[in-house]
Design a protein around this motif. Structure first.
Motif, PDB file in Angstrom:
ATOM      1  N   THR A 206       3.125  14.033   4.557  1.00  0.00           N
ATOM      2  CA  THR A 206       2.675  13.559   5.490  1.00  0.00           C
ATOM      3  C   THR A 206       1.761  12.296   4.686  1.00  0.00           C
ATOM      4  OG1 THR A 206       0.697  15.410   4.757  1.00  0.00           O
ATOM      5  CG2 THR A 206       0.590  13.590   5.764  1.00  0.00           C
ATOM      6  N   VAL A 207       2.079  10.889   3.523  1.00  0.00           N
ATOM      7  CA  VAL A 207       1.922   9.467   3.324  1.00  0.00           C
ATOM      8  C   VAL A 207       3.439   9.288   3.649  1.00  0.00           C
ATOM      9  CG1 VAL A 207       1.918   7.990   1.464  1.00  0.00           C
ATOM     10  CG2 VAL A 207       0.482  10.280   1.395  1.00  0.00           C
ATOM     11  N   GLN A 208       4.858   9.695   3.375  1.00  0.00           N
ATOM     12  CA  GLN A 208       5.473   9.153   4.299  1.00  0.00           C
ATOM     13  C   GLN A 208       5.673   9.094   5.972  1.00  0.00           C
ATOM     14  OE1 GLN A 208       8.312   7.652   1.924  1.00  0.00           O
ATOM     15  NE2 GLN A 208       9.161   7.342   3.823  1.00  0.00           N
ATOM     16  N   GLU A 209       5.431  10.367   6.190  1.00  0.00           N
ATOM     17  CA  GLU A 209       5.621  10.146   7.849  1.00  0.00           C
ATOM     18  C   GLU A 209       4.649   9.400   7.807  1.00  0.00           C
ATOM     19  OE1 GLU A 209       5.101  14.599   8.553  1.00  0.00           O
ATOM     20  OE2 GLU A 209       7.123  14.578   7.946  1.00  0.00           O
ATOM     21  N   SER A 210       3.241   9.496   7.559  1.00  0.00           N
ATOM     22  CA  SER A 210       2.547   8.386   8.488  1.00  0.00           C
ATOM     23  C   SER A 210       2.685   7.287   8.282  1.00  0.00           C
ATOM     24  CB  SER A 210       0.870   8.496   7.531  1.00  0.00           C
ATOM     25  OG  SER A 210      -0.063   7.659   7.378  1.00  0.00           O
TER      26      SER A 210
ATOM     27  N   MET B  17       9.199  -5.077   9.452  1.00  0.00           N
ATOM     28  CA  MET B  17      10.003  -5.446   8.715  1.00  0.00           C
ATOM     29  C   MET B  17      10.057  -4.584   7.839  1.00  0.00           C
ATOM     30  SD  MET B  17      10.954  -9.827   7.959  1.00  0.00           S
ATOM     31  CE  MET B  17      12.322  -9.484   6.728  1.00  0.00           C
ATOM     32  N   ALA B  18       8.627  -3.987   7.161  1.00  0.00           N
ATOM     33  CA  ALA B  18       8.298  -3.020   6.380  1.00  0.00           C
ATOM     34  C   ALA B  18       9.111  -1.741   5.764  1.00  0.00           C
ATOM     35  CB  ALA B  18       6.653  -2.940   5.732  1.00  0.00           C
ATOM     36  N   HIS B  19       9.084  -1.333   7.847  1.00  0.00           N
ATOM     37  CA  HIS B  19       9.885  -0.436   8.144  1.00  0.00           C
ATOM     38  C   HIS B  19      10.838  -0.081   7.615  1.00  0.00           C
ATOM     39  CE1 HIS B  19       9.823   3.113  10.920  1.00  0.00           C
ATOM     40  NE2 HIS B  19      11.322   2.558  11.521  1.00  0.00           N
ATOM     41  N   HIS B  20      11.617  -1.388   7.419  1.00  0.00           N
ATOM     42  CA  HIS B  20      13.221  -0.773   6.710  1.00  0.00           C
ATOM     43  C   HIS B  20      13.557  -0.010   5.220  1.00  0.00           C
ATOM     44  CE1 HIS B  20      15.493  -2.929   9.378  1.00  0.00           C
ATOM     45  NE2 HIS B  20      14.013  -3.547  10.025  1.00  0.00           N
ATOM     46  N   PHE B  21      12.280  -0.726   4.335  1.00  0.00           N
ATOM     47  CA  PHE B  21      11.722  -0.190   3.417  1.00  0.00           C
ATOM     48  C   PHE B  21      11.155   0.604   3.378  1.00  0.00           C
ATOM     49  CE2 PHE B  21      12.042  -5.020   3.351  1.00  0.00           C
ATOM     50  CZ  PHE B  21      12.588  -5.372   2.802  1.00  0.00           C
ATOM     51  N   ILE B  22      10.136   0.934   3.926  1.00  0.00           N
ATOM     52  CA  ILE B  22       9.607   2.463   4.128  1.00  0.00           C
ATOM     53  C   ILE B  22      10.646   3.475   4.203  1.00  0.00           C
ATOM     54  CG2 ILE B  22       8.302   4.442   5.455  1.00  0.00           C
ATOM     55  CD1 ILE B  22       6.549   1.301   5.061  1.00  0.00           C
ATOM     56  N   THR B  23      10.930   3.751   5.735  1.00  0.00           N
ATOM     57  CA  THR B  23      12.445   4.595   5.446  1.00  0.00           C
ATOM     58  C   THR B  23      13.420   4.554   4.693  1.00  0.00           C
ATOM     59  OG1 THR B  23      13.558   3.156   6.949  1.00  0.00           O
ATOM     60  CG2 THR B  23      11.882   4.668   8.028  1.00  0.00           C
TER      61      THR B  23
ATOM     62  N   THR C  38       0.847  -1.108   0.331  1.00  0.00           N
ATOM     63  CA  THR C  38       0.041  -0.543  -0.284  1.00  0.00           C
ATOM     64  C   THR C  38       0.426   1.671   0.354  1.00  0.00           C
ATOM     65  OG1 THR C  38      -1.582  -0.903   1.125  1.00  0.00           O
ATOM     66  CG2 THR C  38      -1.927   1.104   0.733  1.00  0.00           C
ATOM     67  N   TYR C  39       1.388   1.138   0.483  1.00  0.00           N
ATOM     68  CA  TYR C  39       2.723   2.274   1.282  1.00  0.00           C
ATOM     69  C   TYR C  39       3.220   3.188  -0.382  1.00  0.00           C
ATOM     70  CZ  TYR C  39       7.837   4.134   1.580  1.00  0.00           C
ATOM     71  OH  TYR C  39       8.591   5.562   1.074  1.00  0.00           O
ATOM     72  N   PHE C  40       3.928   1.375  -0.555  1.00  0.00           N
ATOM     73  CA  PHE C  40       4.472   1.933  -2.023  1.00  0.00           C
ATOM     74  C   PHE C  40       3.578   2.361  -2.977  1.00  0.00           C
ATOM     75  CE2 PHE C  40       7.794  -0.059  -0.479  1.00  0.00           C
ATOM     76  CZ  PHE C  40       9.137   0.183  -1.396  1.00  0.00           C
ATOM     77  N   LYS C  41       2.953   2.237  -3.386  1.00  0.00           N
ATOM     78  CA  LYS C  41       1.561   2.454  -4.436  1.00  0.00           C
ATOM     79  C   LYS C  41       1.302   3.748  -3.658  1.00  0.00           C
ATOM     80  CE  LYS C  41      -3.340   1.503  -6.604  1.00  0.00           C
ATOM     81  NZ  LYS C  41      -3.251   2.852  -6.422  1.00  0.00           N
ATOM     82  N   GLU C  42       0.518   4.131  -3.322  1.00  0.00           N
ATOM     83  CA  GLU C  42       0.500   5.479  -2.595  1.00  0.00           C
ATOM     84  C   GLU C  42       1.819   6.925  -3.498  1.00  0.00           C
ATOM     85  OE1 GLU C  42      -1.118   6.446   1.177  1.00  0.00           O
ATOM     86  OE2 GLU C  42      -2.366   4.853   1.068  1.00  0.00           O
ATOM     87  N   ILE C  43       2.930   5.768  -2.849  1.00  0.00           N
ATOM     88  CA  ILE C  43       3.890   6.587  -2.790  1.00  0.00           C
ATOM     89  C   ILE C  43       4.054   6.974  -4.365  1.00  0.00           C
ATOM     90  CG2 ILE C  43       6.640   7.045  -2.700  1.00  0.00           C
ATOM     91  CD1 ILE C  43       5.211   7.947  -0.704  1.00  0.00           C
ATOM     92  N   THR C  44       4.557   6.081  -5.687  1.00  0.00           N
ATOM     93  CA  THR C  44       3.985   5.928  -6.352  1.00  0.00           C
ATOM     94  C   THR C  44       3.065   6.714  -7.121  1.00  0.00           C
ATOM     95  OG1 THR C  44       5.660   3.651  -6.281  1.00  0.00           O
ATOM     96  CG2 THR C  44       4.327   4.194  -8.839  1.00  0.00           C
ATOM     97  N   ASP C  45       2.327   6.647  -6.627  1.00  0.00           N
ATOM     98  CA  ASP C  45       1.182   7.050  -6.975  1.00  0.00           C
ATOM     99  C   ASP C  45       1.258   9.165  -6.897  1.00  0.00           C
ATOM    100  OD1 ASP C  45      -0.507   4.994  -8.754  1.00  0.00           O
ATOM    101  OD2 ASP C  45      -1.992   5.083  -6.311  1.00  0.00           O
TER     102      ASP C  45
END
Length: 440
Positions: free
Chosen positions: A152-156, A165-171, A117-124
């Motif tokens: 905002t999306v990144q910080e959220s 584990m997803a935190h490693h990729f998101i940050t 969901t994160y990567f979809k929203e950031i990419t969009d």
């Protein structure tokens, strides 16, 4: 006794809960029969478990002692093409659906739902910023709205993913957010300048995934100026990007660095960027090949370079009527066909006579047929049926020098050369050879 039974029950329950599954569906069901799970490691992978896909349904029972990490699910061959990755944290079952058109979707996995969901929203959002520029929009409020939402999306997601584990990729994927409204060129330059700000190359979770490789591939081949360039100019920029990558990998071990540079080389070679693939090979890979795996990779690259399109074909020698001949000195043709065959190969005995007959119509083509043989008797008989070909023999078959120089894995194998003996095509069959000659 009751206390003992209770302890046993708790122990059994713990053991059962410790084992988790990855299950779900594949569509269309008829196209998928098996699934293999590998755990990714820095620069490599290890087998975990496999299962059958029955009527589109599968269940992988992950061993109790399986290590958490990124798991690669392979569903067809070649394995490096038909796969998708999942995060397995050892704490939850994973349910998913894979669709041939839409890819993979997750249902009850917090890790994978967060990640995807994160990567979809950031990419969009980043695509919306790209559209802002390409559409000619100059409204300051629109741009500020997009960048604020991006931040905002990144910080959220950084907050929501803490402890996963997803935190490693998101940050590590934190995007570039400009403070002002830059020109399109300044925005592209800003993205490139800040591309590595959040990346943690020494993070073992990231190393044991495809994330860092994908990030470096993206930087190397797409972080290019917004201007028209010749192919050579483009590759010079790519080479400069690779130099930057090397600087960022200064504190990374040679083994993992070798893996990353080999991935870059593979992409460059597959795209026909010979200047860039050679730059990677000579500047980095040859120096990093300190173990058997590295030396094996170097050997594979040397085979590729020797036989890639545009390379001068390695020389071949033969004798006829006590006279000696060689490919390098052969003259008088616009094209030369090399065919590696065997007099005991049924496909060869079907294709070579057909090719011999068809090439009678091509008076500017010469054929050198190299027989990979264990003895001369059958070869002598069969070559007599192909008088218009030049015939060389390589005794020792697969272990012969020509089989190794040309990396022959099957017979027949074809190469088409131009008048300067440069390789210009590698047709699969005799019909493909003729079609290439007719359409060139």
């Amino acid at each position: 006794m009751k206390k003992l039974l209770l302890i046993i029950a708790i122990f059994i329950g713990f053991q059962i809960n410790a084992q988790h599954t990855i299950s779900g569906t594949f569509s269309p069901a008829k196209d998928y029969k098996w699934l293999i799970a590998y755990r990714l490691k820095p620069g490599t992978q290890s087998y975990v478990v496999d299962t059958a896909i029955k009527n589109g349904v599968f269940e992988l029972k992950i061993p109790e002692n399986a290590t958490a990490g990124t798991y690669r699910l392979v569903y067809a061959v070649p394995q490096e093409q038909f796969y998708f990755d999942v995060i397995y944290n050892g704490k939850e079952d994973i349910t998913l659906a894979f669709d041939e058109t839409n890819g993979v979707s997750f249902f009850n996995s917090k890790e994978n739902i967060l990640f995807n969901t994160y990567f979809k929203e950031i990419t969009d959002l980043e695509q919306q910023i790209t559209h802002y520029y390409t559409s000619g929009n100059s409204n300051e409020k629109d741009f500020k709205t997009l960048t604020k939402e991006l931040q905002t999306v990144q910080e959220s997601y950084e907050k929501r993913s803490v402890g996963t584990m997803a935190h490693h990729f998101i940050t590590s994927n934190k995007p570039f957010v400009p403070k002002d409204i830059p020109t399109v060129n300044a925005y592209v330059e800003g993205k490139k300048k800040h591309y590595f700000d959040a990346l943690q190359f020494d993070d073992t979770v990231l190393q044991a995934s495809g994330f860092l490789t994908d990030k470096l591939l993206n930087y190397t081949f797409t972080a290019l100026p917004l201007k028209a360039m010749t192919d050579k100019e483009k590759e010079e920029v790519m080479n400069a990007n690779i130099t930057t990558v090397n600087d960022k990998l200064a504190n990374i071990g040679d083994s993992y660095k070798m893996h990353l540079f080999y991935s870059l080389w593979t992409q460059a070679a597959a795209s026909g960027y010979n200047l860039t693939s050679d730059f990677i090979y000579h500047t980095y890979l040859k120096k990093l090949a300190n173990n058997n795996d590295g030396k094996k990779i170097i050997g594979q690259i040397e085979v590729h370079n020797r036989l890639r399109l545009g390379a001068i074909a390695p020389n071949i020698k033969w004798e006829k009527d006590k006279d000696s001949y060689s490919l390098s000195t052969l003259k008088g043709a616009e094209n030369y066909i090399l065919v590696f065959w065997s007099s005991t190969c049924s496909h060869c005995l079907k294709e070579l006579p057909a090719l011999h007959k068809k090439l009678k119509d091509f008076d500017t083509v010469k054929v050198i047929a190299v027989g990979l043989e264990n003895e001369t008797e059958n070869w002598t008989v069969e070559t007599a049926h192909l008088p218009n070909f030049n015939h060389a023999i390589a005794l020792g078959k697969w272990e012969s020098a020509y089989a190794k120089i040309y990396n022959i894995q099957q017979t027949p194998t074809y190469f088409v050369l131009d008048k300067d003996k440069r390789i210009i095509a590698k047709p699969e069959t005799d019909k493909d050879v003729v079609e290439f000659l007719e359409n060139k």
